[in-house]
Write a protein that holds these residues in place. Structure first.
Motif, PDB file in Angstrom:
ATOM      1  N   ALA A 210       0.858  -1.181   0.000  1.00 28.64           N
ATOM      2  CA  ALA A 210       0.000   0.000   0.000  1.00 28.64           C
ATOM      3  C   ALA A 210       0.894   1.230   0.000  1.00 28.64           C
ATOM      4  N   ALA A 211       0.593   2.206   0.843  1.00 31.05           N
ATOM      5  CA  ALA A 211       1.347   3.458   0.814  1.00 31.05           C
ATOM      6  C   ALA A 211       1.958   3.785   2.164  1.00 31.05           C
ATOM      7  N   ALA A 212       2.235   2.761   2.961  1.00 30.31           N
ATOM      8  CA  ALA A 212       2.640   3.007   4.346  1.00 30.31           C
ATOM      9  C   ALA A 212       4.144   3.020   4.570  1.00 30.31           C
ATOM     10  N   HIS A 213       4.944   2.625   3.598  1.00 31.39           N
ATOM     11  CA  HIS A 213       6.358   2.395   3.885  1.00 31.39           C
ATOM     12  C   HIS A 213       7.303   3.339   3.150  1.00 31.39           C
ATOM     13  N   ALA A 214       6.799   4.495   2.707  1.00 34.69           N
ATOM     14  CA  ALA A 214       7.693   5.556   2.270  1.00 34.69           C
ATOM     15  C   ALA A 214       8.362   6.166   3.492  1.00 34.69           C
ATOM     16  N   VAL A 215       9.530   6.786   3.312  1.00 32.12           N
ATOM     17  CA  VAL A 215      10.291   7.309   4.448  1.00 32.12           C
ATOM     18  C   VAL A 215      10.520   8.809   4.278  1.00 32.12           C
ATOM     19  N   PRO A 216      10.756   9.520   5.377  1.00 32.22           N
ATOM     20  CA  PRO A 216      11.054  10.950   5.286  1.00 32.22           C
ATOM     21  C   PRO A 216      12.473  11.182   4.782  1.00 32.22           C
ATOM     22  N   PRO A 217      12.763  12.383   4.310  1.00 34.88           N
ATOM     23  CA  PRO A 217      14.105  12.658   3.788  1.00 34.88           C
ATOM     24  C   PRO A 217      15.226  12.383   4.785  1.00 34.88           C
ATOM     25  N   GLU A 218      14.982  12.628   6.086  1.00 32.86           N
ATOM     26  CA  GLU A 218      16.049  12.418   7.068  1.00 32.86           C
ATOM     27  C   GLU A 218      16.528  10.960   7.071  1.00 32.86           C
ATOM     28  N   SER A 219      15.587  10.014   6.949  1.00 35.98           N
ATOM     29  CA  SER A 219      15.975   8.596   6.920  1.00 35.98           C
ATOM     30  C   SER A 219      16.704   8.271   5.621  1.00 35.98           C
ATOM     31  N   ALA A 220      16.224   8.808   4.512  1.00 33.03           N
ATOM     32  CA  ALA A 220      16.872   8.562   3.219  1.00 33.03           C
ATOM     33  C   ALA A 220      18.289   9.127   3.205  1.00 33.03           C
ATOM     34  N   GLU A 221      18.504  10.252   3.894  1.00 40.12           N
ATOM     35  CA  GLU A 221      19.849  10.827   3.961  1.00 40.12           C
ATOM     36  C   GLU A 221      20.804   9.918   4.722  1.00 40.12           C
ATOM     37  N   ALA A 257      20.555  -6.989   9.251  1.00 38.42           N
ATOM     38  CA  ALA A 257      21.246  -7.597  10.394  1.00 38.42           C
ATOM     39  C   ALA A 257      21.147  -6.743  11.646  1.00 38.42           C
ATOM     40  N   ASN A 258      21.005  -5.433  11.470  1.00 41.22           N
ATOM     41  CA  ASN A 258      20.940  -4.526  12.629  1.00 41.22           C
ATOM     42  C   ASN A 258      19.943  -3.409  12.337  1.00 41.22           C
ATOM     43  N   PRO A 259      18.644  -3.708  12.401  1.00 39.98           N
ATOM     44  CA  PRO A 259      17.626  -2.706  12.096  1.00 39.98           C
ATOM     45  C   PRO A 259      17.423  -1.722  13.243  1.00 39.98           C
ATOM     46  N   ASP A 260      18.434  -0.914  13.477  1.00 42.92           N
ATOM     47  CA  ASP A 260      18.435   0.018  14.604  1.00 42.92           C
ATOM     48  C   ASP A 260      17.956   1.395  14.132  1.00 42.92           C
ATOM     49  N   PRO A 261      16.825   1.887  14.666  1.00 43.17           N
ATOM     50  CA  PRO A 261      16.341   3.206  14.252  1.00 43.17           C
ATOM     51  C   PRO A 261      17.350   4.324  14.496  1.00 43.17           C
ATOM     52  N   ALA A 262      18.219   4.152  15.470  1.00 44.96           N
ATOM     53  CA  ALA A 262      19.223   5.176  15.725  1.00 44.96           C
ATOM     54  C   ALA A 262      20.196   5.297  14.553  1.00 44.96           C
ATOM     55  N   TRP A 264      19.332   4.056  11.208  1.00 43.07           N
ATOM     56  CA  TRP A 264      18.680   4.101   9.908  1.00 43.07           C
ATOM     57  C   TRP A 264      17.370   4.885   9.892  1.00 43.07           C
ATOM     58  N   GLY A 265      16.905   5.371  11.014  1.00 39.91           N
ATOM     59  CA  GLY A 265      15.622   6.055  11.033  1.00 39.91           C
ATOM     60  C   GLY A 265      14.497   5.102  10.665  1.00 39.91           C
ATOM     61  N   ASP A 266      13.533   5.584   9.889  1.00 41.78           N
ATOM     62  CA  ASP A 266      12.376   4.762   9.524  1.00 41.78           C
ATOM     63  C   ASP A 266      12.743   3.584   8.637  1.00 41.78           C
ATOM     64  N   VAL A 267      13.884   3.637   7.975  1.00 37.85           N
ATOM     65  CA  VAL A 267      14.314   2.518   7.133  1.00 37.85           C
ATOM     66  C   VAL A 267      14.540   1.267   7.972  1.00 37.85           C
ATOM     67  N   ALA A 268      14.820   1.432   9.255  1.00 36.82           N
ATOM     68  CA  ALA A 268      14.978   0.277  10.139  1.00 36.82           C
ATOM     69  C   ALA A 268      13.681  -0.515  10.246  1.00 36.82           C
ATOM     70  N   ARG A 269      12.555   0.132  10.011  1.00 35.60           N
ATOM     71  CA  ARG A 269      11.267  -0.556  10.087  1.00 35.60           C
ATOM     72  C   ARG A 269      10.854  -1.090   8.723  1.00 35.60           C
ATOM     73  N   THR A 270      11.090  -0.323   7.678  1.00 42.93           N
ATOM     74  CA  THR A 270      10.662  -0.771   6.342  1.00 42.93           C
ATOM     75  C   THR A 270      11.617  -1.809   5.763  1.00 42.93           C
ATOM     76  N   VAL A 277      10.422   8.349  -1.181  1.00 43.56           N
ATOM     77  CA  VAL A 277      10.775   9.311  -0.142  1.00 43.56           C
ATOM     78  C   VAL A 277       9.725  10.417  -0.132  1.00 43.56           C
ATOM     79  N   LEU A 278       9.289  10.780   1.051  1.00 44.59           N
ATOM     80  CA  LEU A 278       8.228  11.782   1.188  1.00 44.59           C
ATOM     81  C   LEU A 278       8.822  13.180   1.010  1.00 44.59           C
ATOM     82  N   ASP A 279       9.038  13.533  -0.245  1.00 43.34           N
ATOM     83  CA  ASP A 279       9.665  14.798  -0.580  1.00 43.34           C
ATOM     84  C   ASP A 279       9.028  15.339  -1.849  1.00 43.34           C
TER      85      ASP A 279
END
Length: 468
Positions: A210-221, A257-262, A264-270, A277-279
């Protein structure tokens, strides 16, 4: 088999006609995304003179390929060449103002190709079917401010080609249904809210995404910074494709192997290092477009059963996974049943696939919901109705040997007829054959050996996610 020529706005193409279906392959819809066009929005096709051969599939987007064991289970054509922004057209012979279906393939935005799917059955049943390639991985989705989501822009360019050319192939540009699976469905979810895509399609089908797993620019950076470190250069535009593919695969492995939000940001979840990217005004959403959306009953089993992980999931891993996606493990324990591996598969199916589908349906003007529940006999019956299992049924190709390793042979033809027929009906009439989805009934078509409409399936599991 007879050659047949059609004029497009960029030049004439020669395809073939056989058994009442005309097929045109490898038609470019945008200029090759190489050289000065690399990491840029899609550029117009240079018109050609004479007749261009369209009798064989064109190049596919560069990719590293699926890792074992999925590389032997998921079909993924790989054809080298620069001119890979191309599409394929399957159309009845003759046809006139017919409904059109445009397929966007999946593959986690890293793999897949349009030429892995045969649109013949759709054409046989009175629909013009278009399958397309788009840029993948860093080339398509590495984030640059003001120049994001090039893979989505490729899809828009293909839809613009359909608008401008499909009438010459017997299709009606005012009756276009865009449909996709996995990353392709996530793409469709973003196209629903993308101003540049407005008016290019009238209906949409989203399979397992669906449309739930796009990420904000900060995570993409964060992903881009790590990729730069791995490559040893900030000028990614000059990195050879082969080197970039290796780095992409390694980076995805690091995140998994290490889905740590610290880190990767939201990419750790997706777990999608490259994707929407929500831009630039892009936002997930829905419009007045009628949608059909659904999931498979056991989506996540594709990622743990073939790898032999289903029976090795521990309570600790299960609890950590629940916390990572926002569930209260104590509450979830009263809802999910089975072994820790079975619970993990169900939780991740709900979080990654089913809940986003339900929420999209809830905010759509008109929506139809389905669930694919047929249980594959492979892997000791543990695979279930896993991710991608519905594909040969949707395309009306139950004898496709490309899916034999995943699903086995002798797939039920009547189920393929039923499911494929529903897709054709939705594209043709706007109704797949059952009641629309409303929060008062949550009507859902469950496709199985005996297909039937059920009301609010998995209601306890659905309610558990209301606060997440």
């Amino acid at each position: 088999m007879v050659d047949i020529t059609v004029d497009t706005r960029n030049g004439a193409v020669r395809g073939v006609a056989a058994d009442g279906v005309m097929t045109f392959k490898g038609i470019p819809y945008a200029a090759p995304p190489v050289g000065p066009n690399r990491f840029q929005p899609p550029r117009p096709v240079e018109p050609w003179t004479g007749v261009r051969e369209a009798t064989r599939f064109g190049p596919t987007a560069p990719k590293a390929g699926y890792l074992p064991p999925l590389d032997a289970l998921i079909p993924d054509a790989d054809i080298p060449g620069d001119d890979y922004l191309n599409l394929n057209v399957y159309t009845p012979d003759p046809g006139d103002s017919l409904p059109v279906m445009v397929w966007i393939h999946g593959g986690a935005f890293l793999n897949g190709s349009g030429s892995s799917y045969d649109g013949t059955a759709f054409a046989r049943d009175g629909v013009v079917c278009v399958t397309l390639n788009y840029r993948l991985g860093a080339d398509g989705f590495l984030y640059f401010p003001g120049n994001a989501n090039r893979g989505l822009l490729d899809q828009v360019a293909a839809l613009e080609w359909v608008r401008d050319n499909i009438a010459a192939f017997g299709g009606d540009p005012g009756r276009v249904t865009v449909f996709g699976e996995s990353a392709g469905a996530m793409s469709v979810g973003m196209l629903l809210g993308m101003p540049r895509a407005a008016g290019l399609f009238q209906r949409a089908i989203l399979q397992s995404g669906a449309a739930a797993h796009a990420v904000p620019p900060e995570s993409a950076e964060r992903v881009k910074a790590r990729l730069i470190t791995k490559l040893g250069t900030a000028d990614i535009t000059d990195v050879p494709v082969a080197d970039l593919l290796v780095a992409q695969r390694e980076l995805r492995g690091e995140i998994g192997a290490n889905p740590d939000p610290a880190l990767w940001g939201d990419v750790a979840r997706t777990l999608l290092p490259f994707g929407p990217v929500l831009d630039d005004g892009l936002a997930p959403g829905s419009s007045d477009v009628d949608i059909m959306v659904g999931t498979n009953a056991d989506e996540f089993r594709l990622y743990i059963v073939p790898h032999g992980l289903l029976d090795s999931v521990t309570d600790e891993l299960l609890t950590g996974s629940m916390l990572r996606v926002g569930l209260d493990p104590a509450r979830a324990a009263a809802v999910y049943e089975g072994t820790p591996g079975e619970k993990l598969a169900a939780v991740m199916t709900d979080w990654y696939f089913r809940t986003p589908a339900i929420r999209l349906a809830e905010r759509a003007k008109t929506a139809y919901m389905y669930e694919f529940a047929w249980q594959a006999p492979t892997f000791g019956g543990k695979l279930g109705a896993c991710h991608a299992a519905e594909l040969p049924f949707v395309f009306g190709t139950p004898d496709d040997s490309a899916f034999a390793g995943l699903l086995g042979t002798h797939l039920p033809h009547h189920l393929a007829d039923t499911m494929h027929g529903a897709w054709v009906s939705f594209a043709t009439t706007g109704n797949p054959g059952w009641f629309g989805y409303e929060t008062s009934n949550r009507s859902t078509m469950r496709f199985d050996i005996e297909s039937e409409v059920v009301l609010d399936p998995h209601s306890a599991r659905r309610s558990l996610w209301d606060s997440v």
